[in-house]
Design a protein around this motif. Structure first.
Motif, PDB file in Angstrom:
ATOM      1  N   VAL A 259      -4.578  16.802   9.584  1.00  0.00           N
ATOM      2  CA  VAL A 259      -3.160  15.524   9.519  1.00  0.00           C
ATOM      3  C   VAL A 259      -2.786  15.768   8.581  1.00  0.00           C
ATOM      4  CG1 VAL A 259      -2.954  13.238   8.828  1.00  0.00           C
ATOM      5  CG2 VAL A 259      -4.003  13.806  10.964  1.00  0.00           C
ATOM      6  N   CYS A 260      -3.330  15.974   7.259  1.00  0.00           N
ATOM      7  CA  CYS A 260      -3.342  16.621   5.969  1.00  0.00           C
ATOM      8  C   CYS A 260      -2.015  17.320   5.621  1.00  0.00           C
ATOM      9  CB  CYS A 260      -4.884  16.343   4.848  1.00  0.00           C
ATOM     10  SG  CYS A 260      -5.244  14.966   4.650  1.00  0.00           S
ATOM     11  N   ARG A 261      -3.087  18.340   6.106  1.00  0.00           N
ATOM     12  CA  ARG A 261      -1.677  19.995   6.608  1.00  0.00           C
ATOM     13  C   ARG A 261      -0.695  19.506   7.119  1.00  0.00           C
ATOM     14  NH1 ARG A 261      -1.675  25.067   4.325  1.00  0.00           N
ATOM     15  NH2 ARG A 261      -2.038  25.640   7.296  1.00  0.00           N
ATOM     16  N   LEU A 262      -0.054  18.717   8.004  1.00  0.00           N
ATOM     17  CA  LEU A 262       1.041  18.164   8.724  1.00  0.00           C
ATOM     18  C   LEU A 262       1.471  17.730   7.550  1.00  0.00           C
ATOM     19  CD1 LEU A 262       2.808  17.240  11.081  1.00  0.00           C
ATOM     20  CD2 LEU A 262       1.475  16.138  12.048  1.00  0.00           C
ATOM     21  N   PHE A 263       1.646  16.593   6.845  1.00  0.00           N
ATOM     22  CA  PHE A 263       2.013  15.736   6.188  1.00  0.00           C
ATOM     23  C   PHE A 263       2.151  16.799   5.040  1.00  0.00           C
ATOM     24  CE2 PHE A 263       0.162  11.738   7.926  1.00  0.00           C
ATOM     25  CZ  PHE A 263       1.016  11.378   8.638  1.00  0.00           C
ATOM     26  N   ALA A 264       1.549  17.514   4.242  1.00  0.00           N
ATOM     27  CA  ALA A 264       1.637  17.707   3.048  1.00  0.00           C
ATOM     28  C   ALA A 264       3.225  19.415   4.344  1.00  0.00           C
ATOM     29  CB  ALA A 264       0.761  19.409   3.044  1.00  0.00           C
ATOM     30  N   GLY A 265       3.380  19.685   4.979  1.00  0.00           N
ATOM     31  CA  GLY A 265       3.945  20.409   6.002  1.00  0.00           C
ATOM     32  C   GLY A 265       6.090  19.856   5.855  1.00  0.00           C
ATOM     33  N   ILE A 266       5.087  18.875   6.451  1.00  0.00           N
ATOM     34  CA  ILE A 266       6.886  18.040   5.826  1.00  0.00           C
ATOM     35  C   ILE A 266       7.466  17.704   4.163  1.00  0.00           C
ATOM     36  CG2 ILE A 266       7.335  15.367   6.101  1.00  0.00           C
ATOM     37  CD1 ILE A 266       5.325  14.721   8.880  1.00  0.00           C
ATOM     38  N   GLY A 267       6.423  17.516   3.841  1.00  0.00           N
ATOM     39  CA  GLY A 267       7.173  17.157   2.142  1.00  0.00           C
ATOM     40  C   GLY A 267       7.472  18.552   1.727  1.00  0.00           C
ATOM     41  N   GLY A 268       6.413  19.803   2.015  1.00  0.00           N
ATOM     42  CA  GLY A 268       7.086  21.348   2.128  1.00  0.00           C
ATOM     43  C   GLY A 268       8.085  21.805   2.287  1.00  0.00           C
ATOM     44  N   SER A 269       8.384  21.187   3.676  1.00  0.00           N
ATOM     45  CA  SER A 269       9.990  21.621   3.953  1.00  0.00           C
ATOM     46  C   SER A 269      11.572  21.844   3.370  1.00  0.00           C
ATOM     47  CB  SER A 269      10.295  21.130   5.683  1.00  0.00           C
ATOM     48  OG  SER A 269      10.609  19.952   5.639  1.00  0.00           O
ATOM     49  N   ALA A 270      11.082  20.376   2.636  1.00  0.00           N
ATOM     50  CA  ALA A 270      11.821  20.200   1.348  1.00  0.00           C
ATOM     51  C   ALA A 270      13.356  21.093   0.869  1.00  0.00           C
ATOM     52  CB  ALA A 270      12.054  18.943   1.054  1.00  0.00           C
ATOM     53  N   CYS A 271      12.346  21.862   0.367  1.00  0.00           N
ATOM     54  CA  CYS A 271      12.921  22.859  -1.068  1.00  0.00           C
ATOM     55  C   CYS A 271      13.367  24.181   0.826  1.00  0.00           C
ATOM     56  CB  CYS A 271      11.392  23.376  -1.716  1.00  0.00           C
ATOM     57  SG  CYS A 271      10.011  23.970  -0.685  1.00  0.00           S
ATOM     58  N   ILE A 272      12.802  23.959   1.859  1.00  0.00           N
ATOM     59  CA  ILE A 272      13.040  25.289   2.783  1.00  0.00           C
ATOM     60  C   ILE A 272      13.998  24.954   2.980  1.00  0.00           C
ATOM     61  CG2 ILE A 272      12.492  26.963   4.290  1.00  0.00           C
ATOM     62  CD1 ILE A 272      10.874  27.285   2.640  1.00  0.00           C
ATOM     63  N   THR A 273      14.740  23.862   3.530  1.00  0.00           N
ATOM     64  CA  THR A 273      15.474  23.223   3.960  1.00  0.00           C
ATOM     65  C   THR A 273      17.413  23.527   2.945  1.00  0.00           C
ATOM     66  OG1 THR A 273      14.442  22.058   5.418  1.00  0.00           O
ATOM     67  CG2 THR A 273      16.952  21.444   4.889  1.00  0.00           C
ATOM     68  N   LEU A 274      17.140  22.165   1.293  1.00  0.00           N
ATOM     69  CA  LEU A 274      17.755  21.988   1.044  1.00  0.00           C
ATOM     70  C   LEU A 274      18.565  23.306   0.010  1.00  0.00           C
ATOM     71  CD1 LEU A 274      16.905  18.413  -1.079  1.00  0.00           C
ATOM     72  CD2 LEU A 274      17.930  19.555   1.532  1.00  0.00           C
ATOM     73  N   GLY A 275      17.992  24.498  -0.349  1.00  0.00           N
ATOM     74  CA  GLY A 275      18.297  25.355  -0.758  1.00  0.00           C
ATOM     75  C   GLY A 275      19.416  25.705   0.218  1.00  0.00           C
ATOM     76  N   ALA A 276      19.712  25.702   0.952  1.00  0.00           N
ATOM     77  CA  ALA A 276      20.742  26.351   1.407  1.00  0.00           C
ATOM     78  C   ALA A 276      22.194  25.789   1.167  1.00  0.00           C
ATOM     79  CB  ALA A 276      20.786  26.516   3.098  1.00  0.00           C
TER      80      ALA A 276
END
Length: 523
Positions: A171-188
Motif C-alpha cells: 500500500v505504501c509503495r502504491l501511494f509513493a508511486g502516485i506522488g513520484g509520478s508528478a515529476c515524470i509527467t510534468l516535465g514534458a
C-alpha cells in the motif's frame, strides 16, 4: 503597455507581406537555412495586453516574465530542478528489487508473484497519478502540483521503511508511486513552457535522463544496501535524498505555465484597477466554464487523447511494449548473475550497467542529432515545421533494440563468460532511448499547451504494462528457458519494427484526420 489587437493584426499582416516581397526568387542554400534555426522554425506570437478590450496578456513579445523569454541559464536551471527529482522517483521503482529476498525472509513470504508485485506496485502509482496530476497542473500551475506530489512521495517512504507486513509495504509503495509520478509527467509540460521547438529535443533528452537511468542505478545501490545494511535502509535513503532535493526545489523553483501566470496577472490587475471586466488573453475563443467544469474537462483530457487520437494511442502502445520488455529484462538479470555466475546480490546489480551505458549513449545521440535533423527537414520543407520530423530516427533505433534479446538470452543460457551477456544488453539501452525520446518530443510539439496531459497518457499506459507484464516473466522463462524466452521477446520487438515506419510516413495524415478539441473552444 496596452496594445490594440486590430493594429497588431494589421502590423503582422503587413510585416508578412513585406517579408514575402523581400524574399529573393532563388532559395538560399540548405546549409545556410539549417544554421539560421530561429528563422527556419516559426516563432509563436504571444497574446499581449489590451486593456481597452479588457484583455490581459504579456507586456509585449519580449516580456521578461514570459517563461519563453527567460534567460538561457534560468531555463536550464529550472529544467535541472525537475530533472533532479526525476532521478529520485524512478530510482524507487527498481531500487527495492534486488533486496526483495531479504524482505521475503523477514515476512516469511514465498509466493514469487506477490514478491514481484511488491516491486511492480510502484508503477501502478505511475498509472493513476499522471491522469489527475497533469490536468491539475494545467489548472493550478506546475509548481504547486509538483511540490505537493514530491512531498507526498517523500512521506510514504517512512511507511515503507516501518512496514511490519507485506500488505502495508504494498500500500505504501502504491501511494509513493502516485506522488513520484508528478515529476515524470510534468516535465514534458515544463519543456513546452520554457523551450522553443528547435531546442526541445535536447531539453527532453536531459529531462528524460532520470526516468530511464534511475531504474538502472536503483538495483546497483539497492543490492549493496540490502546486503550490507538492511532492506529498510533503501527507503530511508530515498527519504533523505528526496527530502533534500525537494527542499532545494521549494526555494529555487518558479511557475512556468503561461495561462496560469496570466490568470494571476489578470486577478492582480482587476484588483489594482478595480475592474471586473478583465479577462486572460489565453481564454479568447473558449466557452466560459465554471471551476467544476474546468476541472472535469481537464481530468478527462488524457483519456480523450488515448481513445480519440489514433496516433497517440499507437505511440502509447509502442512505448508500452518497449517499456514492458525493459521490465521483463529486469526480472531475470539478478537471478541469472547470482545463479549462473555466482555473483552476490550486491554485485548482481552491476550487471544493469550494460543497459545503463546503452541508455547514456542513446541519450547523447538523440540530444546531439534530433534538433539538427528537425532543422534540416524544416529547411527542406520550405521552412514549414511538422511534428513528424521528430520520428524518422526511430526506424533505425527500433531495428537495434531486438538485438539484445538474442545476444543476452543465448549467452546467458549457455553460461558464456559473464561480461558477454552484460555487453549484450547495451543495444537495448541505445534502442530504447532512440525510441522514447523522439516520441516524447513529438507529443510535446503536437500539444504544447497540454504537453503534461499528453505525456500523462504515455506515462500511464506504459506504466500499466511495466507493472503487470513482468509478473508473467518468471513463469515464461521457467517454461521456455533463458534462450528461447528472450528470443520470443526479440521476435516480438522485431514484429513491431514497422510501427515507426508507419508513424513517419502516415503520422501527419492520421494526426490531421483525427483532431481533438482540447481547448474547449466554441464551435
Amino acid at each position: 503597455m496596452a496594445t490594440n489587437l486590430e493594429e497588431q493584426k494589421q502590423n503582422s499582416s503587413s510585416s508578412t507581406i513585406n517579408e514575402e516581397r523581400e524574399q529573393p526568387n532563388n532559395q538560399p542554400d540548405l546549409e545556410k537555412q539549417v544554421t539560421q534555426a530561429t528563422s527556419i522554425i516559426p516563432v509563436p506570437k504571444f497574446p499581449e495586453t489590451d486593456l481597452s478590450q479588457g484583455l490581459v496578456g504579456w507586456d509585449g513579445q519580449d516580456d521578461p516574465e514570459n517563461p519563453q523569454n527567460f534567460a538561457a541559464g534560468k531555463k536550464w536551471a529550472l529544467l535541472a530542478l525537475i530533472s533532479a527529482f526525476t532521478l529520485i522517483s524512478p530510482l524507487a521503482s527498481s531500487m527495492f528489487s534486488p533486496a526483495v529476498v531479504y524482505m521475503a525472509e523477514e515476512f516469511h513470504e514465498t509466493n514469487e508473484t506477490i514478491l514481484s508485485f511488491t516491486v511492480s506496485i510502484y508503477l501502478v502509482g505511475y498509472v493513476f497519478g499522471p491522469l489527475f496530476l497533469a490536468p491539475l497542473s494545467e489548472i493550478f500551475g506546475r509548481r504547486v502540483v509538483l511540490s505537493a506530489s514530491n512531498w507526498f512521495f517523500v512521506v510514504w517512504q517512512i511507511g515503507c521503511a516501518l512496514a511490519k507486513n507485506i500488505e502495508t509495504l504494498i500500500v505504501c509503495r502504491l501511494f509513493a508511486g502516485i506522488g513520484g509520478s508528478a515529476c515524470i509527467t510534468l516535465g514534458a509540460g515544463v519543456v513546452a513552457d520554457l523551450f522553443p521547438i528547435e531546442m526541445r529535443g535536447r531539453a527532453t533528452s536531459i529531462w528524460s535522463m532520470g526516468p530511464l537511468i534511475g531504474p538502472v542505478i536503483g538495483p546497483i545501490a539497492g543490492g549493496f544496501l540490502g546486503e550490507e545494511v538492511s532492506w529498510q535502509w533503501i527507503f530511508w535513503l530515498l527519504l533523505i535524498a528526496g527530502g533534500a532535493m525537494q527542499l532545494g526545489i521549494e526555494v529555487l523553483n518558479k511557475e512556468t505555465y503561461a495561462p496560469v501566470l496570466i490568470k494571476w496577472k489578470t486577478a492582480k490587475l482587476s484588483k489594482e484597477l478595480n475592474r471586473n471586466d478583465l479577462k486572460s488573453a489565453y481564454d479568447i475563443g473558449r466557452e466560459p466554464l465554471s471551476d467544476g467544469q474546468i476541472l472535469k474537462r481537464s481530468l478527462v483530457r488524457p483519456v480523450l487523447l488515448l481513445f480519440k487520437s489514433p496516433i497517440v494511442a499507437l505511440l502509447s502502445l509502442y512505448m508500452s511494449l518497449v517499456y514492458g520488455l525493459l521490465y521483463l529484462f529486469f526480472t531475470t538479470i539478478s537471478d541469472v548473475f547470482t545463479s549462473n555466475y555466482g555473483f552476490t546480490v550486491g554485485l548482481s546489480g552491476l550487471a544493469y550497467l550494460g543497459i545503463g551505458i546503452g541508455f547514456f549513449v542513446g541519450l547523447m545521440i538523440i540530444a546531439l542529432t534530433n534538433d539538427r535533423i528537425v532543422k534540416k527537414l524544416t529547411a527542406q520543407n520550405n521552412g514549414k515545421f511538422e511534428p513528424e520530423m521528430r520520428l524518422p530516427t526511430m526506424i533505425m533505433f527500433s531495428c537495434i533494440l531486438p538485438i539484445s534479446f538474442f545476444w543476452y538470452g543465448w549467452t546467458a543460457d549457455k553460461h558464456v563468460f559473464w561480461i558477454v551477456p552484460i555487453i549484450g544488453m547495451f543495444p537495448f539501452g541505445v534502442g530504447m532511448m532512440g525510441v522514447f525520446m523522439p516520441i516524447q518530443t513529438y507529443i510535446i510539439d503536437c500539444y504544447p499547451a497540454y504537453a503534461a496531459s499528453a505525456n500523462a497518457t504515455l506515462t500511464a499506459t506504459r506504466s500499466l504494462v511495466g507493472a503487470f507484464l513482468p509478473l508473467a516473466g518468471p513463469a515464461m522463462f521457467q517454461s521456455l528457458g533463458l534462450g528461447w524466452g528472450n528470443s520470443l521477446l526479440g521476435f516480438l520487438a522485431l514484429a513491431f519494427v514497422p510501427l515507426p515506419i508507419i508513424f513517419t510516413k502516415f503520422g501527419k495524415q492520421i494526426r490531421e484526420r483525427w483532431t481533438i478539441d482540447l481547448e474547449g473552444s466554441k464551435k
